[in-house]
Design a protein around this motif. Structure first.
Motif, PDB file in Angstrom:
ATOM      1  N   LEU A 106       0.791  -1.146   0.192  1.00  0.00           N
ATOM      2  CA  LEU A 106      -0.002  -0.017  -0.058  1.00  0.00           C
ATOM      3  C   LEU A 106       0.829   1.338   0.174  1.00  0.00           C
ATOM      4  CD1 LEU A 106      -2.755   1.033   0.030  1.00  0.00           C
ATOM      5  CD2 LEU A 106      -2.725   1.193   2.635  1.00  0.00           C
ATOM      6  N   PRO A 107       1.849   1.342   0.747  1.00  0.00           N
ATOM      7  CA  PRO A 107       2.636   2.737   0.596  1.00  0.00           C
ATOM      8  C   PRO A 107       3.202   2.943  -0.731  1.00  0.00           C
ATOM      9  CG  PRO A 107       3.269   1.255   2.625  1.00  0.00           C
ATOM     10  CD  PRO A 107       2.329   0.536   1.854  1.00  0.00           C
ATOM     11  N   GLN A 108       3.553   2.246  -1.407  1.00  0.00           N
ATOM     12  CA  GLN A 108       3.886   2.441  -2.631  1.00  0.00           C
ATOM     13  C   GLN A 108       3.042   2.667  -3.523  1.00  0.00           C
ATOM     14  OE1 GLN A 108       7.092   2.376  -3.380  1.00  0.00           O
ATOM     15  NE2 GLN A 108       8.173   1.825  -1.653  1.00  0.00           N
ATOM     16  N   LEU A 109       1.721   1.825  -3.326  1.00  0.00           N
ATOM     17  CA  LEU A 109       0.841   2.335  -4.400  1.00  0.00           C
ATOM     18  C   LEU A 109      -0.042   3.669  -4.075  1.00  0.00           C
ATOM     19  CD1 LEU A 109      -1.906   1.551  -6.004  1.00  0.00           C
ATOM     20  CD2 LEU A 109      -2.979   0.420  -3.886  1.00  0.00           C
ATOM     21  N   LEU A 110       0.147   4.161  -2.844  1.00  0.00           N
ATOM     22  CA  LEU A 110      -0.489   5.361  -2.556  1.00  0.00           C
ATOM     23  C   LEU A 110       0.483   6.507  -2.920  1.00  0.00           C
ATOM     24  CD1 LEU A 110      -1.873   4.900   1.113  1.00  0.00           C
ATOM     25  CD2 LEU A 110      -3.034   4.816  -1.187  1.00  0.00           C
ATOM     26  N   HIS A 111       1.951   6.243  -2.884  1.00  0.00           N
ATOM     27  CA  HIS A 111       2.756   7.062  -3.078  1.00  0.00           C
ATOM     28  C   HIS A 111       2.746   7.396  -4.685  1.00  0.00           C
ATOM     29  CE1 HIS A 111       6.766   9.245  -3.805  1.00  0.00           C
ATOM     30  NE2 HIS A 111       6.826   8.513  -4.410  1.00  0.00           N
ATOM     31  N   LYS A 112       2.550   6.589  -5.314  1.00  0.00           N
ATOM     32  CA  LYS A 112       2.436   6.584  -6.865  1.00  0.00           C
ATOM     33  C   LYS A 112       1.230   7.203  -7.481  1.00  0.00           C
ATOM     34  CE  LYS A 112       3.492   6.148 -11.043  1.00  0.00           C
ATOM     35  NZ  LYS A 112       4.480   7.322 -11.858  1.00  0.00           N
ATOM     36  N   HIS A 117      -2.298  12.291  -8.767  1.00  0.00           N
ATOM     37  CA  HIS A 117      -3.427  13.074  -8.332  1.00  0.00           C
ATOM     38  C   HIS A 117      -3.270  13.630  -6.940  1.00  0.00           C
ATOM     39  CE1 HIS A 117      -5.221  10.799 -11.828  1.00  0.00           C
ATOM     40  NE2 HIS A 117      -4.632   9.638 -11.078  1.00  0.00           N
ATOM     41  N   PRO A 118      -2.636  14.648  -7.110  1.00  0.00           N
ATOM     42  CA  PRO A 118      -2.207  15.321  -5.744  1.00  0.00           C
ATOM     43  C   PRO A 118      -3.341  15.839  -4.890  1.00  0.00           C
ATOM     44  CG  PRO A 118      -1.413  16.957  -7.524  1.00  0.00           C
ATOM     45  CD  PRO A 118      -1.920  15.328  -8.122  1.00  0.00           C
ATOM     46  N   ARG A 119      -4.702  15.994  -5.376  1.00  0.00           N
ATOM     47  CA  ARG A 119      -5.756  16.510  -4.802  1.00  0.00           C
ATOM     48  C   ARG A 119      -6.668  15.430  -4.194  1.00  0.00           C
ATOM     49  NH1 ARG A 119      -8.863  21.049  -7.644  1.00  0.00           N
ATOM     50  NH2 ARG A 119      -9.668  21.209  -5.475  1.00  0.00           N
ATOM     51  N   VAL A 120      -6.157  14.191  -4.511  1.00  0.00           N
ATOM     52  CA  VAL A 120      -6.893  13.271  -3.732  1.00  0.00           C
ATOM     53  C   VAL A 120      -6.463  12.941  -2.288  1.00  0.00           C
ATOM     54  CG1 VAL A 120      -7.422  10.444  -3.949  1.00  0.00           C
ATOM     55  CG2 VAL A 120      -7.413  11.958  -5.998  1.00  0.00           C
ATOM     56  N   ILE A 121      -7.409  12.666  -1.374  1.00  0.00           N
ATOM     57  CA  ILE A 121      -7.080  12.404   0.008  1.00  0.00           C
ATOM     58  C   ILE A 121      -7.411  10.945   0.172  1.00  0.00           C
ATOM     59  CG2 ILE A 121      -7.215  13.037   2.391  1.00  0.00           C
ATOM     60  CD1 ILE A 121      -8.105  15.757   1.484  1.00  0.00           C
ATOM     61  N   PRO A 122      -6.363   9.837   0.477  1.00  0.00           N
ATOM     62  CA  PRO A 122      -6.966   8.359   0.608  1.00  0.00           C
ATOM     63  C   PRO A 122      -7.295   8.496   2.449  1.00  0.00           C
ATOM     64  CG  PRO A 122      -4.420   8.640   0.326  1.00  0.00           C
ATOM     65  CD  PRO A 122      -5.160   9.977   0.099  1.00  0.00           C
ATOM     66  N   ARG A 123      -8.245   7.575   2.576  1.00  0.00           N
ATOM     67  CA  ARG A 123      -8.461   7.425   4.079  1.00  0.00           C
ATOM     68  C   ARG A 123      -8.443   5.745   4.227  1.00  0.00           C
ATOM     69  NH1 ARG A 123     -13.532  10.527   5.554  1.00  0.00           N
ATOM     70  NH2 ARG A 123     -12.047  12.215   5.527  1.00  0.00           N
ATOM     71  N   VAL A 310       9.051  -0.210 -12.210  1.00  0.00           N
ATOM     72  CA  VAL A 310       8.657  -0.752 -13.394  1.00  0.00           C
ATOM     73  C   VAL A 310       7.135  -0.118 -14.113  1.00  0.00           C
ATOM     74  CG1 VAL A 310       7.496  -2.909 -14.637  1.00  0.00           C
ATOM     75  CG2 VAL A 310       9.363  -3.353 -13.039  1.00  0.00           C
ATOM     76  N   VAL A 311       6.279   0.236 -13.056  1.00  0.00           N
ATOM     77  CA  VAL A 311       4.918   0.861 -13.364  1.00  0.00           C
ATOM     78  C   VAL A 311       5.438   2.330 -13.788  1.00  0.00           C
ATOM     79  CG1 VAL A 311       3.093   1.739 -12.679  1.00  0.00           C
ATOM     80  CG2 VAL A 311       3.687  -0.511 -11.936  1.00  0.00           C
ATOM     81  N   GLU A 312       6.189   2.992 -13.136  1.00  0.00           N
ATOM     82  CA  GLU A 312       6.463   4.344 -13.455  1.00  0.00           C
ATOM     83  C   GLU A 312       7.149   4.297 -14.805  1.00  0.00           C
ATOM     84  OE1 GLU A 312       8.961   5.475 -10.256  1.00  0.00           O
ATOM     85  OE2 GLU A 312       7.580   6.187  -9.106  1.00  0.00           O
ATOM     86  N   SER A 313       8.162   3.576 -15.165  1.00  0.00           N
ATOM     87  CA  SER A 313       8.967   3.529 -16.442  1.00  0.00           C
ATOM     88  C   SER A 313       7.859   3.390 -17.557  1.00  0.00           C
ATOM     89  CB  SER A 313       9.938   2.750 -16.529  1.00  0.00           C
ATOM     90  OG  SER A 313       9.585   1.040 -16.577  1.00  0.00           O
ATOM     91  N   GLY A 314       6.977   2.687 -17.356  1.00  0.00           N
ATOM     92  CA  GLY A 314       5.850   2.076 -18.290  1.00  0.00           C
ATOM     93  C   GLY A 314       4.804   3.317 -18.522  1.00  0.00           C
ATOM     94  N   GLU A 315       4.576   4.293 -17.448  1.00  0.00           N
ATOM     95  CA  GLU A 315       3.716   5.102 -17.579  1.00  0.00           C
ATOM     96  C   GLU A 315       4.598   6.511 -18.337  1.00  0.00           C
ATOM     97  OE1 GLU A 315       2.237   6.038 -13.786  1.00  0.00           O
ATOM     98  OE2 GLU A 315       0.317   4.619 -14.022  1.00  0.00           O
ATOM     99  N   ASN A 316       5.853   6.611 -17.976  1.00  0.00           N
ATOM    100  CA  ASN A 316       6.553   7.641 -18.650  1.00  0.00           C
ATOM    101  C   ASN A 316       6.372   7.622 -19.956  1.00  0.00           C
ATOM    102  OD1 ASN A 316       7.066   8.910 -16.062  1.00  0.00           O
ATOM    103  ND2 ASN A 316       8.949   8.044 -15.638  1.00  0.00           N
TER     104      ASN A 316
END
Length: 319
Positions: A106-112, A117-123, A310-316
């Protein structure tokens, strides 16, 4: 945008408790009581019966609850539709997750996701998989990340990937030199187990049962809902445990030995969303992102950090 008194009444009626409603709404209990009193004065009729440790609806309360559900649902849908006129996702998303996913994925998922989407607030709410499944089904949570597949017809369950389950022991344990372990090899050794309702516990019990060892015959020394506590007790030599392979990729757990089961045992990483409700774009986007990321665990990497790269490079490349 919906009337606050109606929101508070709906929460109290849904949970059957002023205390639980206050926790859910991040309000004090006196503030919740005040809102209910205001609503009852507005209608000039009692809406809730309080007694025997449980709050129940009066006949008038039943009518108000039915309309409140419709009004609040339409209000949420309206706000979401208006927000979706812009490209930027915004708002709060409530996520339920199991212990292992919360600790290692989860930490990696939320970070990415939050970087995109910086205006999203996960609870986030952390509990065992059964608890999370029930809370998504009751619409208390928007998305669930669990280690079991759901057969609940009200839920959409997407299998993203599988993670191998390992026997873990401390260095020096009699089983530490084994290359693989059958169910009968573990019988008699002290077992540090998960709490009832945990997906990994259910998988382990099924493994033992299918391989000739009744779960009730296991030498359970402890049953814990905290994965860090389980890892700590195993490190201290209390016994063996069965955990997801992801736990062994954590640097802090290098003092543990991980051993495959024979036959191998796997947990599944699943994303749950309610099937029978209007779904906001934020909820769908997060669920799809989680499925994509979880799928890359199995396909491309052994650790969460590698997965994210891996996901970051793919999205870039895609952008």
């Amino acid at each position: 945008m919906a009337d606050r008194k109606l929101q508070v009444f709906y929460a109290v009626a849904k949970h059957g408790s002023f205390t639980r409603a206050a926790e859910t709404l991040y309000m004090t209990q006196p503030a919740v009581t005040f809102q209910i009193k205001q609503l009852e004065e507005q209608f000039n009729i009692r809406l809730l019966d309080r007694g025997h440790g449980r709050v129940t609806l009066t006949p008038a309360g039943e009518i108000v609850f039915a309309y409140a559900e419709r009004i609040l649902g339409l209000s949420d849908e309206m706000e979401t539709r208006i927000a979706e006129l812009t490209d930027e996702l915004t708002g709060v998303i409530t996520i339920g997750t199991s212990q292992t996913i919360a600790g290692y994925w989860l930490p990696q998922l939320l970070h990415k996701f939050m970087a995109l989407h910086p205006r999203v607030i996960p609870r986030v709410f952390v509990a065992n998989s059964e608890n999370i499944e029930n809370r998504v089904a009751s619409h208390e949570l928007d998305v669930g990340l669990v280690e079991k597949q759901s057969s609940d017809p009200t839920l959409e369950c997407s299998l993203a990937c599988q993670d191998e389950l390992k026997v873990i022991v401390a260095h020096g344990h009699p089983l530490a030199e084994a290359t693989s372990l059958k169910a009968t090899d573990l019988q008699g050794h002290s077992f540090v187990d998960r709490d009832p309702g945990a997906a990994i516990r259910a998988l382990a019990e099924d493994f033992f049962r299918r391989n000739g060892v009744p779960p009730e015959n296991l030498n359970r020394r402890a049953e814990l809902g905290s994965l860090p506590s389980i890892l700590h007790l195993v490190k201290q030599g209390l016994g063996f445990a069965i955990v997801a392979k992801a736990a062994l990729n954590d640097y802090n757990n290098r003092g543990l030995v991980g051993i495959s089961l024979d036959p191998p045992l796997y947990s599944s990483l699943n994303v749950l969303v309610p099937k029978d409700r209007f779904r906001a774009r934020l909820h769908s986007t997060f669920a799809e992102f989680a499925i994509k990321l979880f799928s890359s665990f199995e396909r491309d990497a052994d650790t969460p950090a590698e997965v994210v790269s891996v996901v970051e490079s793919g999205e870039n490349r895609a952008s």
